[in-house]
Design an enzyme around this catalytic site. Sequence first.
Site, PDB file in Angstrom:
ATOM      1  N   HIS A   5      41.341  42.932  52.261  1.00 39.21           N
ATOM      2  CA  HIS A   5      41.207  42.609  50.847  1.00 39.21           C
ATOM      3  C   HIS A   5      40.068  41.630  50.621  1.00 39.21           C
ATOM      4  O   HIS A   5      39.558  41.026  51.555  1.00 39.21           O
ATOM      5  CB  HIS A   5      42.510  42.036  50.281  1.00 39.21           C
ATOM      6  CG  HIS A   5      42.907  40.732  50.884  1.00 39.21           C
ATOM      7  ND1 HIS A   5      43.793  40.642  51.924  1.00 39.21           N
ATOM      8  CD2 HIS A   5      42.528  39.460  50.607  1.00 39.21           C
ATOM      9  CE1 HIS A   5      43.954  39.374  52.267  1.00 39.21           C
ATOM     10  NE2 HIS A   5      43.189  38.633  51.479  1.00 39.21           N
ATOM     11  N   ARG A   9      39.523  33.863  43.151  1.00 38.46           N
ATOM     12  CA  ARG A   9      40.315  32.852  42.432  1.00 38.46           C
ATOM     13  C   ARG A   9      40.171  33.087  40.932  1.00 38.46           C
ATOM     14  O   ARG A   9      39.079  33.364  40.454  1.00 38.46           O
ATOM     15  CB  ARG A   9      39.834  31.449  42.775  1.00 38.46           C
ATOM     16  CG  ARG A   9      40.058  31.075  44.209  1.00 38.46           C
ATOM     17  CD  ARG A   9      39.694  29.609  44.436  1.00 38.46           C
ATOM     18  NE  ARG A   9      39.564  29.318  45.837  1.00 38.46           N
ATOM     19  CZ  ARG A   9      40.579  29.127  46.668  1.00 38.46           C
ATOM     20  NH1 ARG A   9      41.807  29.186  46.238  1.00 38.46           N
ATOM     21  NH2 ARG A   9      40.358  28.871  47.939  1.00 38.46           N
ATOM     22  N   GLU A  62      42.763  40.543  46.135  1.00 35.73           N
ATOM     23  CA  GLU A  62      43.791  39.515  45.996  1.00 35.73           C
ATOM     24  C   GLU A  62      43.344  38.532  44.931  1.00 35.73           C
ATOM     25  O   GLU A  62      42.327  37.854  45.084  1.00 35.73           O
ATOM     26  CB  GLU A  62      43.982  38.772  47.318  1.00 35.73           C
ATOM     27  CG  GLU A  62      44.884  37.557  47.220  1.00 35.73           C
ATOM     28  CD  GLU A  62      44.803  36.682  48.456  1.00 35.73           C
ATOM     29  OE1 GLU A  62      44.783  35.445  48.282  1.00 35.73           O
ATOM     30  OE2 GLU A  62      44.746  37.214  49.572  1.00 35.73           O
ATOM     31  N   ASN A  66      45.936  29.414  41.192  1.00 35.97           N
ATOM     32  CA  ASN A  66      46.469  28.090  41.504  1.00 35.97           C
ATOM     33  C   ASN A  66      47.082  27.519  40.235  1.00 35.97           C
ATOM     34  O   ASN A  66      46.432  27.484  39.194  1.00 35.97           O
ATOM     35  CB  ASN A  66      45.365  27.184  42.047  1.00 35.97           C
ATOM     36  CG  ASN A  66      44.889  27.654  43.398  1.00 35.97           C
ATOM     37  OD1 ASN A  66      45.680  27.840  44.309  1.00 35.97           O
ATOM     38  ND2 ASN A  66      43.592  27.864  43.528  1.00 35.97           N
ATOM     39  N   HIS A  80      29.821  41.029  44.830  1.00 43.80           N
ATOM     40  CA  HIS A  80      30.551  41.757  43.801  1.00 43.80           C
ATOM     41  C   HIS A  80      31.620  42.636  44.438  1.00 43.80           C
ATOM     42  O   HIS A  80      31.614  42.858  45.641  1.00 43.80           O
ATOM     43  CB  HIS A  80      29.597  42.621  42.962  1.00 43.80           C
ATOM     44  CG  HIS A  80      28.887  43.670  43.762  1.00 43.80           C
ATOM     45  ND1 HIS A  80      27.639  43.479  44.280  1.00 43.80           N
ATOM     46  CD2 HIS A  80      29.273  44.914  44.133  1.00 43.80           C
ATOM     47  CE1 HIS A  80      27.275  44.559  44.947  1.00 43.80           C
ATOM     48  NE2 HIS A  80      28.260  45.450  44.878  1.00 43.80           N
ATOM     49  N   GLU A 123      30.897  46.174  40.266  1.00 42.64           N
ATOM     50  CA  GLU A 123      29.982  47.309  40.260  1.00 42.64           C
ATOM     51  C   GLU A 123      30.799  48.584  40.139  1.00 42.64           C
ATOM     52  O   GLU A 123      31.776  48.779  40.868  1.00 42.64           O
ATOM     53  CB  GLU A 123      29.171  47.346  41.551  1.00 42.64           C
ATOM     54  CG  GLU A 123      28.209  48.513  41.625  1.00 42.64           C
ATOM     55  CD  GLU A 123      27.464  48.559  42.946  1.00 42.64           C
ATOM     56  OE1 GLU A 123      26.357  49.123  42.963  1.00 42.64           O
ATOM     57  OE2 GLU A 123      27.982  48.049  43.966  1.00 42.64           O
TER      58      GLU A 123
END
Length: 146
Positions: A5, A9, A62, A66, A80, A123
């Site tokens: 993966h 964030r 993923e 937070n 990207h 993209e």
Amino acid sequence: MKYLHTMVRVRDLEAALDFYCAKLGLVEARRVDVPQGRYTLSFLCAPQDEGRAREDNAPMVELTYNWDPEDYQGGRNFGHLAYEVDDIYAHCQRLMDGGVIINRPPRDGRMAFVRSPDGISIELLQKGAALPPAEPWASMANTGVW
């Protein structure tokens, strides 16, 4: 070695899921809340990869949220994410209809770029051969950075 993966964030998980799932078309394959670490992980996959994602935990994006506010700068610093689509024009139109800016329109019938709410470049690549040039894409200018 196998690809698992890419972690991104995000500041607002719901806004990110709206972009990646409702607009871009990904599927949330798994979510993990970690109260002791004060974060949530949301694992997304392309619809055609859902079986592999659930079985092998790959290939996925993923989203890491937070719970304590942080300001993330420079979303392009890792490059990207890239996804192949069946009809780049239809996909870009759906994104525009959802309020997403097409930063690099698919003038060539093959490639476009958009950005997530957190500034991550996405993209989009036409599956197979490029589509013939078509309006409004052929004459549409770039917007912002991608």
